[in-house]
Design a protein around this motif. Sequence first.
Motif, PDB file in Angstrom:
ATOM      1  N   UNK A   1      -0.836  -3.087   8.251  1.00  0.00           N
ATOM      2  CA  UNK A   1      -1.252  -4.464   8.542  1.00  0.00           C
ATOM      3  C   UNK A   1      -2.309  -4.508   9.643  1.00  0.00           C
ATOM      4  N   UNK A   2      -2.114  -3.668  10.679  1.00  0.00           N
ATOM      5  CA  UNK A   2      -3.011  -3.706  11.827  1.00  0.00           C
ATOM      6  C   UNK A   2      -4.314  -2.952  11.589  1.00  0.00           C
ATOM      7  N   UNK A   3      -4.279  -1.933  10.732  1.00  0.00           N
ATOM      8  CA  UNK A   3      -5.472  -1.116  10.495  1.00  0.00           C
ATOM      9  C   UNK A   3      -5.855  -1.152   9.013  1.00  0.00           C
ATOM     10  N   UNK A   4      -5.977  -2.352   8.487  1.00  0.00           N
ATOM     11  CA  UNK A   4      -6.249  -2.509   7.057  1.00  0.00           C
ATOM     12  C   UNK A   4      -7.693  -2.114   6.732  1.00  0.00           C
ATOM     13  N   UNK A   5      -7.838  -1.069   5.935  1.00  0.00           N
ATOM     14  CA  UNK A   5      -9.144  -0.551   5.525  1.00  0.00           C
ATOM     15  C   UNK A   5      -9.908  -1.604   4.726  1.00  0.00           C
TER      16      UNK A   5
ATOM     17  N   UNK B   1     -19.245  -4.229   4.444  1.00  0.00           N
ATOM     18  CA  UNK B   1     -19.706  -2.887   4.108  1.00  0.00           C
ATOM     19  C   UNK B   1     -18.688  -2.162   3.222  1.00  0.00           C
ATOM     20  N   UNK B   2     -19.206  -1.306   2.373  1.00  0.00           N
ATOM     21  CA  UNK B   2     -18.351  -0.482   1.532  1.00  0.00           C
ATOM     22  C   UNK B   2     -17.765   0.651   2.364  1.00  0.00           C
TER      23      UNK B   2
ATOM     24  N   UNK C   1      -6.310   9.034  -1.001  1.00  0.00           N
ATOM     25  CA  UNK C   1      -7.616   8.691  -0.462  1.00  0.00           C
ATOM     26  C   UNK C   1      -7.952   7.307  -0.977  1.00  0.00           C
ATOM     27  N   UNK C   2      -8.528   6.481  -0.116  1.00  0.00           N
ATOM     28  CA  UNK C   2      -8.836   5.101  -0.496  1.00  0.00           C
ATOM     29  C   UNK C   2     -10.312   4.782  -0.242  1.00  0.00           C
ATOM     30  N   UNK C   3     -10.818   3.914  -1.066  1.00  0.00           N
ATOM     31  CA  UNK C   3     -12.167   3.359  -0.882  1.00  0.00           C
ATOM     32  C   UNK C   3     -12.062   1.852  -1.040  1.00  0.00           C
ATOM     33  N   UNK C   4     -12.896   1.119  -0.309  1.00  0.00           N
ATOM     34  CA  UNK C   4     -12.796  -0.347  -0.316  1.00  0.00           C
ATOM     35  C   UNK C   4     -14.183  -0.977  -0.374  1.00  0.00           C
ATOM     36  N   UNK C   5     -14.238  -2.133  -1.004  1.00  0.00           N
ATOM     37  CA  UNK C   5     -15.488  -2.875  -1.108  1.00  0.00           C
ATOM     38  C   UNK C   5     -15.176  -4.363  -1.199  1.00  0.00           C
TER      39      UNK C   5
END
Length: 448
Positions: free
Chosen positions: A65-69, A78-79, A98-102
């Motif tokens: 919750x505190x460090x949501x990517x 930013x991606x 491994x996670x990626x976010x956009x």
Amino acid sequence: MFKKSDQDCINTIIDYIADGIFIIDCEQTINYFNHAAEKITGLKKEEAIGKKCYEVLGGSSDKCKKQCFLKESMLTGEEKLSRKTTIFKSDGQQIPVTISASVVRDKRGDVIGGVETMRDITAMEFLRKKIKGQCSISDIISRNQEIRKILDILPDIAKSNSTVLIEGPSGTGKELFAKAIHDLSGRSGKFVVLNCTALPDTLLESELFGYKKGAFTEAKRDKPGRFSLAEGGTFLLDEIGDISSALQMKLLRVIEKMEYEPLGSMATVKANVRIIAATNKNLADLVAQKKFREDLFYRLNVVKIYLPPLSERRQDISLLVDNFINKFNIIKGMYIEGVSQEVLDVLMKYDFPGNVRELENFIEYAFILCHGNIIELDHLPKELRNTRQREEARAESLATKPLAASEQSTIRKALDKHGWNRTATAAYLSIDPSTLWRKIKKYNITKG
């Protein structure tokens, strides 16, 4: 070509992507969850959609919750690519991913949500740890309250330099906990293990302290001992309850002064070693019986960890089964999905005298015989299948003997009332504790 709407077609295509994908709105509420995300998390999309992403992936931890990517990506626009982290499955198990976010934008370019992809890297992490010999808290699988309490303070124990005593029956994972303490400590030296029951006293002393050339007839050259090999690191003295009084005295000096003398040497060697002792015996009882030095016991018993037998943490059995299936799938290049309900029922009722190690052996045995996707009863060792037959015979016997069934029920209720403390339960029932133990075994009364 497609008869469905464009959106349905897109959803169908995304469902066939191997990576887990979910989409959230600006309030971090999940409104899309693909099939791979279901598989990774153990949650159906119906259970995930409508919940906050950190509620689904973060378990009881506030870190997600505190460090949501994904939130970070939405705030910056930013991606974010390929960050390694851990998520929690629905059963509480931690999964490395491994996670990626956009961000997701509307036609005007305004941010209306975010999309995250996640890839399960359990196999990769397993192989990496196997090569490096590393261990972490996430490798210790448990829902048991006592084990969870230990895990909560394990980083603090690791950061200290105090001696640790780990007690518990054989096969409960004492070496695994010792290795986790070493890896969490940040000590630069090696993790060295010595089983104190494996060698007679004369050889054990030379293994501990090493020897100089000429110390005895066969000593053709200097040989470093385990204390020397563990310099700057951690030394696990396994089954320390079995060493002789003479060797106990020599170990006491090492622990007190952190120095020792190799056999055949007149010079004292200083040691920078973190000592962890493990035993399947109760050292306090051995002290009372004059079989273990009291002064050495108090030197070892600075921080004490007790690992309960698997029969007292049955809520962990299904978790451990899943973990071992994942492990052997990776090692053997197979894809077994799980065990049948019949198999799980048998495992939940078995006593497990060999504890977690015995359960792992059962699953490895089943991998040899299982050629499908599910481990069935026929894939288990004979002793387990016989356990089920005895259970059925006992249940049939109790059904025809109402007094026996009533006694079984009374004993179970008394045990539950007194937190499974056999001494208190025996006093409550006005019987000897040994009589209570025999009746527990007779009726196969198990906790949980």
